[in-house]
Design a protein around this motif. Structure first.
Motif, PDB file in Angstrom:
ATOM      1  N   GLU A 104     -13.738 -28.719  36.992  1.00 57.16           N
ATOM      2  CA  GLU A 104     -13.598 -28.526  38.434  1.00 57.16           C
ATOM      3  C   GLU A 104     -12.276 -29.095  38.912  1.00 57.16           C
ATOM      4  N   ASP A 105     -11.922 -30.281  38.413  1.00 56.46           N
ATOM      5  CA  ASP A 105     -10.649 -30.897  38.779  1.00 56.46           C
ATOM      6  C   ASP A 105      -9.469 -30.046  38.330  1.00 56.46           C
ATOM      7  N   LYS A 106      -9.579 -29.413  37.165  1.00 53.64           N
ATOM      8  CA  LYS A 106      -8.497 -28.561  36.673  1.00 53.64           C
ATOM      9  C   LYS A 106      -8.254 -27.396  37.617  1.00 53.64           C
ATOM     10  N   ILE A 107      -9.334 -26.751  38.059  1.00 56.87           N
ATOM     11  CA  ILE A 107      -9.209 -25.588  38.932  1.00 56.87           C
ATOM     12  C   ILE A 107      -8.561 -25.984  40.258  1.00 56.87           C
ATOM     13  N   VAL A 108      -9.038 -27.073  40.848  1.00 58.15           N
ATOM     14  CA  VAL A 108      -8.484 -27.521  42.129  1.00 58.15           C
ATOM     15  C   VAL A 108      -7.039 -27.973  41.948  1.00 58.15           C
ATOM     16  N   SER A 109      -6.740 -28.646  40.841  1.00 57.98           N
ATOM     17  CA  SER A 109      -5.376 -29.103  40.584  1.00 57.98           C
ATOM     18  C   SER A 109      -4.412 -27.936  40.418  1.00 57.98           C
ATOM     19  N   VAL A 110      -4.884 -26.859  39.775  1.00 59.47           N
ATOM     20  CA  VAL A 110      -4.056 -25.649  39.653  1.00 59.47           C
ATOM     21  C   VAL A 110      -3.724 -25.122  41.040  1.00 59.47           C
ATOM     22  N   PHE A 111      -4.699 -25.179  41.938  1.00 60.86           N
ATOM     23  CA  PHE A 111      -4.474 -24.637  43.278  1.00 60.86           C
ATOM     24  C   PHE A 111      -3.367 -25.394  43.998  1.00 60.86           C
ATOM     25  N   TYR A 112      -3.417 -26.744  43.990  1.00 63.16           N
ATOM     26  CA  TYR A 112      -2.425 -27.452  44.796  1.00 63.16           C
ATOM     27  C   TYR A 112      -1.127 -27.761  44.056  1.00 63.16           C
TER      28      TYR A 112
END
Length: 313
Positions: free
Chosen positions: A269-277
């Motif tokens: 989940e952190d990877k996906i959100v980190s990719v976004f920002y």
């Protein structure tokens, strides 16, 4: 993998750990996004510098936002592409610390700069007659220097706290760059005192920036509601719409990733959100300011017309 009691001198970034065809697909997608990010933000900077109508404080700050997005993306994406291409990547302890430092510097500066841009909109909307005298070249330069300076202090402390931790459980980082949650999983020393400092700094940076933004927009909304003409209301609001969109995207994801209670427990989940920002938002910012800002669109049309004329000639 490091043995217990042996200090880690390098890390292995595991990235997304997907099937080969998905890895290659992601590599292509992120490469395209990176090229669009570089082109869009460089184009925005050139446009602001070349058009006399954009020589105002708001666009001065916007050019720095574009510069930050270029740096922000360049700290993360090239290494992400390399990790996707090789499935895992060896990175030295020093390079990991450097990436963490510059990543934190860019993110913190963007927080402060978005707050500065909100204050700029407050002065422009609520005190238009004083705008020119309040936002002098010296003032806006001082605000930008303050944003970079505050971010530098935050970045130095956070990096020092993070990389003074003893890493000896493993050197496999289950992430695509050197970020805090996956690094803390490798610690074999007590981390809670340092974590408190790190999260306190993140909390202060985010809440201070958001407070300035919220107070500024509270006064802006009050000023807009006092305007009688619907057309004037819409025109005034449109000058803030791009900034409000950028703020919502950036701080929304930052709050989710850094202040959520289960940080680090769901790395996917952190990877996906980190990719976004770290990847998506730097690409979106110039698009947001181009589509939602009449002056930028007019300057862009003028520049494109000049290019057409020069090609015909």
């Amino acid at each position: 993998m490091a043995e217990n009691g042996t200090a880690v001198t390098e890390f292995i970034l595991l990235g997304f750990r997907l099937r080969d065809e998905l890895q290659m697909g992601l590599l292509f997608v992120f490469l395209v996004i990176y090229l669009v990010t570089m082109g869009g933000n460089l184009g925005m900077m050139v446009l602001i510098q070349s058009d006399p109508r954009l020589q105002t404080p708001m666009y001065f700050f916007l050019s720095h936002l574009s510069f930050l997005d270029i740096c922000y993306s360049s700290v993360i994406v090239p290494q992400l592409l390399e990790t996707l291409g090789t499935k895992k990547m060896v990175i030295t302890f020093e390079r990991c610390a450097s990436q963490f430092f510059f990543f934190t510097l860019c993110a913190s500066t963007e927080c402060f700069l978005l707050a500065v841009m909100a204050y700029d909109r407050y002065v422009a909307v609520c005190n238009p007659l004083l705008y020119a005298t309040a936002m002098t070249p010296q003032t806006r330069l001082g605000l930008v220097v303050g944003a970079y300076g505050g971010a530098m202090v935050n970045s130095m402390i956070r990096t020092g706290c993070t990389f003074s931790i003893s890493f000896c459980k493993s050197n496999h980082v289950d992430f695509f760059f050197c970020d805090l949650p996956p690094l803390l999983k490798l610690a074999c020393s007590e981390t809670r005192p340092r974590e408190r400092v790190i999260y306190l700094l993140a909390f202060l940076v985010i809440t201070t920036s958001i407070s300035v933004i919220l107070v500024s927009y509270l006064f802006i909304i009050q000023a807009i509601l006092k305007i009688r003409s619907a057309g004037s209301k819409a025109k005034t609001f449109s000058t803030c719409a791009s900034h409000m969109t950028a703020v919502a995207l950036f701080f929304g994801t930052l709050i989710f990733i850094y202040l959520k209670g289960n940080m680090g427990k769901s790395l996917w989940e952190d990877k996906i959100v980190s990719v976004f920002y770290t990847v998506i938002i730097p690409m979106l910012n110039p698009i947001i300011y181009s589509l939602r800002n009449r002056e930028v669109k007019e300057a862009l049309k003028k520049a494109l017309n000049r290019m057409r004329v020069s090609q015909v000639g």
